[in-house]
Scaffold this active site. Sequence first.
Site, PDB file in Angstrom:
ATOM      1  N   ASP A  64      -9.230   0.809   1.492  1.00  0.00           N
ATOM      2  CA  ASP A  64      -9.192   1.126   0.059  1.00  0.00           C
ATOM      3  C   ASP A  64     -10.481   0.678  -0.630  1.00  0.00           C
ATOM      4  O   ASP A  64     -11.027   1.399  -1.468  1.00  0.00           O
ATOM      5  CB  ASP A  64      -7.988   0.452  -0.611  1.00  0.00           C
ATOM      6  CG  ASP A  64      -6.675   1.079  -0.191  1.00  0.00           C
ATOM      7  OD1 ASP A  64      -6.717   2.159   0.434  1.00  0.00           O
ATOM      8  OD2 ASP A  64      -5.608   0.509  -0.482  1.00  0.00           O
TER       9      ASP A  64
ATOM     10  N   THR B  96      -3.264   6.027  -4.221  1.00  0.00           N
ATOM     11  CA  THR B  96      -2.162   6.670  -3.497  1.00  0.00           C
ATOM     12  C   THR B  96      -0.807   6.398  -4.160  1.00  0.00           C
ATOM     13  O   THR B  96       0.084   7.239  -4.105  1.00  0.00           O
ATOM     14  CB  THR B  96      -2.121   6.174  -2.039  1.00  0.00           C
ATOM     15  OG1 THR B  96      -2.126   4.752  -2.030  1.00  0.00           O
ATOM     16  CG2 THR B  96      -3.325   6.676  -1.270  1.00  0.00           C
ATOM     17  N   THR B  97      -0.653   5.224  -4.767  1.00  0.00           N
ATOM     18  CA  THR B  97       0.597   4.907  -5.459  1.00  0.00           C
ATOM     19  C   THR B  97       0.653   5.612  -6.805  1.00  0.00           C
ATOM     20  O   THR B  97       1.679   6.200  -7.176  1.00  0.00           O
ATOM     21  CB  THR B  97       0.721   3.383  -5.662  1.00  0.00           C
ATOM     22  OG1 THR B  97       0.595   2.731  -4.398  1.00  0.00           O
ATOM     23  CG2 THR B  97       2.052   3.026  -6.281  1.00  0.00           C
TER      24      THR B  97
ATOM     25  N   ASP C  66       0.850  -1.186   0.000  1.00  0.00           N
ATOM     26  CA  ASP C  66       0.000   0.000   0.000  1.00  0.00           C
ATOM     27  C   ASP C  66       0.892   1.246   0.000  1.00  0.00           C
ATOM     28  O   ASP C  66       1.666   1.461   0.933  1.00  0.00           O
ATOM     29  CB  ASP C  66      -0.900  -0.007   1.242  1.00  0.00           C
ATOM     30  CG  ASP C  66      -1.879   1.155   1.243  1.00  0.00           C
ATOM     31  OD1 ASP C  66      -1.519   2.227   1.744  1.00  0.00           O
ATOM     32  OD2 ASP C  66      -2.995   0.991   0.720  1.00  0.00           O
TER      33      ASP C  66
END
Length: 569
Positions: free
Chosen positions: A394, A93-94, A60
Amino acid sequence: MQAPVMVLNTSTRRETGRRAQLGNIAAAKQVADIIRTTLGPRAMLKMLLDAQGGIVLTNDGNAILREIDVSHPAAKSMIELSRTQDEEVGDGTTSVIILAGEMLHLSEQFIEKHIHPTVIARGYFRALDDVVKAIDKLSFPVDVEDRTQMLNIVQTCIGTKFTNRFGPIMAELALDAVLTVRQDKGEGRQPEVDIKKYAKVEKIPGGDITDCRVLKGVMFNKDVVVPGRMARTIKNPRILLLDCPLEYKKGENQTNVEIMKEEDWATLLQMEEDWIANTVEQIAAFKPDLVITEKGCSDLACHFLTKKGISAIRRMRKTDNNRVARACGATIVHRPEEIQESDIGTGAGLFEVTKIGDEFFAFVVDCADPKACSIVLRGASKDVLNEVERNLHDAMGVARNVVLDPRLLPGGGAVEMAVSHALSESASSVSGVEQWPYKAVGEALEVIPRTLCQNCGANVIRTMTKLRSQHAAASGSGAGSDGTARDGHTMGIDGNTGEITDMKQLGVWEPYAVKVQTIKTAVESAVLLLRIDDIVSGLKNKGGPGMGAPKKSQIDDGENVDSNMALAE
């Protein structure tokens, strides 16, 4: 063993102009490189060591960056991006870090050609407007009430996570939780879905992942005040919620009481007992079966409540009390004198206290219309439960985004390639030097499908060339007559095999809100860092290089920031 610390030494003297800009770009690029390998279903894991010596294994992006300590201000800004993305939409987020790092990397060539950062920013923002328009054309609506389709969407978005091996369990939990806390505001208005306040995750070690479930109500780690004499199981309870103490208010420090006779002390005690008895009578007049207060409840009050057949729970958290209020339809009362019949919650079907492991948990469940819920997670260990919780967060973010904005886009890098092709075609209409940064945004978007190829071991150059040609061959860049994206623009990378696949047939979709937020945040943060032309440090050097101060040669020679970044234990 200490936590991994990313030490990024910067000169304590003032950095200006191009040196500051190139330093920021290098720092941002290295942050992006750290988590580049965690994108996609075949993502690699990162092992994180915390300050207490604990180990966390996760892919994550937000969880990884949260544990990294950086000293460079630009790197800190990049890490904040991931947190912002997580708070806004809960996913991507990545991707946002990788995109921002790539846009800054491509802007380096313009800085070296002495193009002013303001010109680069204009080109980037102009491209961003066209990107949003192109994404709008590619998007298509989805029926939120179609459970099968919604499960497929959520399952796709968390297919890269640890819990994917357990099948659709997380997707079902996330969808159930979001639909439970959803509160419609009327026709034409966006519903309210506050998963942070009203969807509480309770992690209980032990059991199996398949034992996880969403309760039609709430649970909290409490037992009744007098376990032996108060009922622990009540069907169809009448629940009263208080945020005031059920105990006699003691005097402040300055309070002085003079007692001349022995009878005066007995009078004081009698007054206290009468006040508590009167308060309990006011509560009992409304015939509640369960009283929950956020403050204390004295032994004497418990005695009177027990005689009335009322169970009591004390020192409840404010957040838990709010969830109980939503679940059973009660109103939190501030003073016993103000209680009304409408404040009593009657929506719960069962109140029960159960012992799980070594602790007691209270359940207010089987609610008729719960607008709050608790998600019970079971697993072999705390490490597994922590990773499951991150994945569930998520998944709930994805489900929430689709409920709030029911539009979808093809996944697997298909959107990025389609938009990249659209920008390259419309770049000829942009006049002047702005055309270069405009085209650079399109090139930067290709980093997503390219990274997917790299992470699953495919031949990157051949695959990307073939994918680019298929999007170029697609007729137009809008939507078909059926409202879905036209053939060719749904072609993307299968993250498991690395082959080019039609995302429509594969059933890989992404929420519109996540994709737009990701690209907007990446562009705006890249522009923000490019516009920094001065870094002034107010910190003084104390100690040598081991204390975090740069070596003299690093200052005098102006070495690249890349050479000053190290991962140290």
